[in-house]
Write a protein that holds these residues in place. Sequence first.
Motif, short mmCIF file in Angstrom:
data_model
loop_
_atom_site.label_atom_id
_atom_site.label_comp_id
_atom_site.label_asym_id
_atom_site.label_seq_id
_atom_site.Cartn_x
_atom_site.Cartn_y
_atom_site.Cartn_z
N ASP A 7 -13.62 -35.12 -65.66
CA ASP A 7 -14.22 -35.00 -64.33
C ASP A 7 -13.12 -34.91 -63.26
O ASP A 7 -13.33 -35.29 -62.13
CB ASP A 7 -15.13 -36.22 -64.08
N SER A 8 -11.96 -34.42 -63.67
CA SER A 8 -10.86 -34.23 -62.72
C SER A 8 -10.82 -32.77 -62.29
O SER A 8 -11.62 -31.96 -62.76
CB SER A 8 -9.52 -34.62 -63.37
N SER A 9 -9.87 -32.44 -61.46
CA SER A 9 -9.73 -31.05 -61.01
C SER A 9 -8.69 -30.29 -61.82
O SER A 9 -8.41 -29.13 -61.52
CB SER A 9 -9.33 -31.04 -59.52
N ARG A 10 -8.15 -30.93 -62.86
CA ARG A 10 -7.10 -30.31 -63.67
C ARG A 10 -7.50 -30.30 -65.14
O ARG A 10 -8.24 -31.16 -65.60
CB ARG A 10 -5.79 -31.09 -63.52
N CYS B 2 -14.39 -49.76 -79.80
CA CYS B 2 -15.52 -50.17 -80.63
C CYS B 2 -16.82 -50.24 -79.84
O CYS B 2 -17.90 -50.20 -80.42
CB CYS B 2 -15.24 -51.50 -81.30
N THR B 3 -16.72 -50.34 -78.53
CA THR B 3 -17.92 -50.39 -77.68
C THR B 3 -18.01 -49.18 -76.77
O THR B 3 -18.88 -49.11 -75.91
CB THR B 3 -17.92 -51.67 -76.81
N LEU B 4 -17.13 -48.22 -76.95
CA LEU B 4 -17.02 -47.07 -76.05
C LEU B 4 -17.95 -45.94 -76.46
O LEU B 4 -17.90 -45.48 -77.60
CB LEU B 4 -15.57 -46.58 -76.07
N ASP B 5 -18.79 -45.50 -75.52
CA ASP B 5 -19.62 -44.31 -75.76
C ASP B 5 -18.96 -43.07 -75.17
O ASP B 5 -19.04 -41.99 -75.72
CB ASP B 5 -21.01 -44.49 -75.14
N SER B 6 -18.33 -43.25 -73.99
CA SER B 6 -17.65 -42.14 -73.34
C SER B 6 -16.53 -42.68 -72.45
O SER B 6 -16.52 -43.84 -72.06
CB SER B 6 -18.63 -41.32 -72.50
N TYR B 7 -15.58 -41.78 -72.16
CA TYR B 7 -14.49 -42.10 -71.25
C TYR B 7 -14.36 -40.93 -70.29
O TYR B 7 -14.26 -39.79 -70.73
CB TYR B 7 -13.18 -42.34 -72.00
N THR B 8 -14.36 -41.23 -68.99
CA THR B 8 -14.28 -40.18 -67.97
C THR B 8 -12.92 -40.18 -67.30
O THR B 8 -12.47 -41.24 -66.82
CB THR B 8 -15.38 -40.36 -66.91
N ILE B 9 -12.30 -39.02 -67.26
CA ILE B 9 -11.02 -38.84 -66.57
C ILE B 9 -11.34 -38.33 -65.17
O ILE B 9 -12.08 -37.37 -65.01
CB ILE B 9 -10.14 -37.80 -67.28
N THR B 10 -10.78 -38.99 -64.17
CA THR B 10 -10.97 -38.57 -62.78
C THR B 10 -9.61 -38.42 -62.11
O THR B 10 -8.59 -38.92 -62.60
CB THR B 10 -11.82 -39.58 -61.99
N ASP B 11 -9.59 -37.75 -60.96
CA ASP B 11 -8.36 -37.62 -60.17
C ASP B 11 -8.04 -38.91 -59.48
O ASP B 11 -8.82 -39.72 -59.16
CB ASP B 11 -8.49 -36.51 -59.13
N LYS C 31 -3.35 -42.14 -73.48
CA LYS C 31 -2.43 -41.39 -72.64
C LYS C 31 -2.94 -39.97 -72.51
O LYS C 31 -3.09 -39.26 -73.51
CB LYS C 31 -1.02 -41.40 -73.24
N PHE C 32 -3.22 -39.57 -71.27
CA PHE C 32 -3.69 -38.22 -70.98
C PHE C 32 -2.58 -37.47 -70.27
O PHE C 32 -1.99 -37.98 -69.32
CB PHE C 32 -4.92 -38.27 -70.07
N VAL C 33 -2.29 -36.24 -70.71
CA VAL C 33 -1.29 -35.40 -70.05
C VAL C 33 -2.04 -34.18 -69.51
O VAL C 33 -2.64 -33.42 -70.27
CB VAL C 33 -0.17 -34.98 -71.01
N MET C 34 -1.96 -34.02 -68.19
CA MET C 34 -2.71 -32.96 -67.52
C MET C 34 -1.88 -31.68 -67.47
O MET C 34 -0.68 -31.67 -67.77
CB MET C 34 -3.10 -33.42 -66.12
N GLU C 35 -2.52 -30.58 -67.04
CA GLU C 35 -1.87 -29.27 -67.04
C GLU C 35 -0.62 -29.22 -66.16
O GLU C 35 0.30 -28.45 -66.45
CB GLU C 35 -2.86 -28.19 -66.58
N ASP C 36 -0.55 -30.05 -65.13
CA ASP C 36 0.63 -30.06 -64.26
C ASP C 36 1.70 -31.01 -64.75
O ASP C 36 2.70 -31.24 -64.07
CB ASP C 36 0.22 -30.40 -62.82
N GLY C 37 1.52 -31.60 -65.93
CA GLY C 37 2.49 -32.51 -66.51
C GLY C 37 2.31 -33.96 -66.12
O GLY C 37 2.99 -34.84 -66.65
N SER C 38 1.40 -34.23 -65.18
CA SER C 38 1.16 -35.62 -64.79
C SER C 38 0.50 -36.37 -65.94
O SER C 38 -0.21 -35.79 -66.76
CB SER C 38 0.30 -35.70 -63.53
#
Length: 110
Positions: free
Chosen positions: A33-36, A101-110, A84-91
Motif C-alpha cells: 500500500d505504498s507508492s513504490r 503465527c498469528t499473522l493474516d496479512s502485512y501491509t507496507i505503507t510509505d 526487511k523490505f527493499v523498495m525500488e529506490d533502494g530504501s
Amino acid sequence: MKRTFLGGLAALALVAGSFPALAETVEFTVINDSSRALHYFYTTPANEDSWGDDLLGDEGTLEAGYQATATIGDGSDQCVYDFKFVMEDGSELVEPAVDICTLDSYTITD
C-alpha cells in the motif's frame, strides 16, 4: 518389562502431542500500500542474525497497490520474525519482531 516399554511409548506420545507442531509452513498476504514497488522481501527468525532468501523470488517485484502471498517454510519452529523490505529506490524498511503465527496479512505503507 514389555508393559513398561509400551506404557513409556504412550506417555511419550501424550507429551509430544502437547507441544505445537514444529517447522510449520506459514502463509500470509503482503499488501503493498505504498507508492513504490517492492523489489526484495527478506525474513529471519528474530533470534538469528542473517537474512534468509528473497521471498519474492522469481516474481521479482510487488508493484504498488498489489498484494501477494508470502510463504515462510524455512524449517524454523519460531513464530517471531524480523522482516526487511527493499523498495525500488533502494530504501529499506526493517520491521522487527513480527508474530507470523498469528499473522493474516502485512501491509507496507510509505
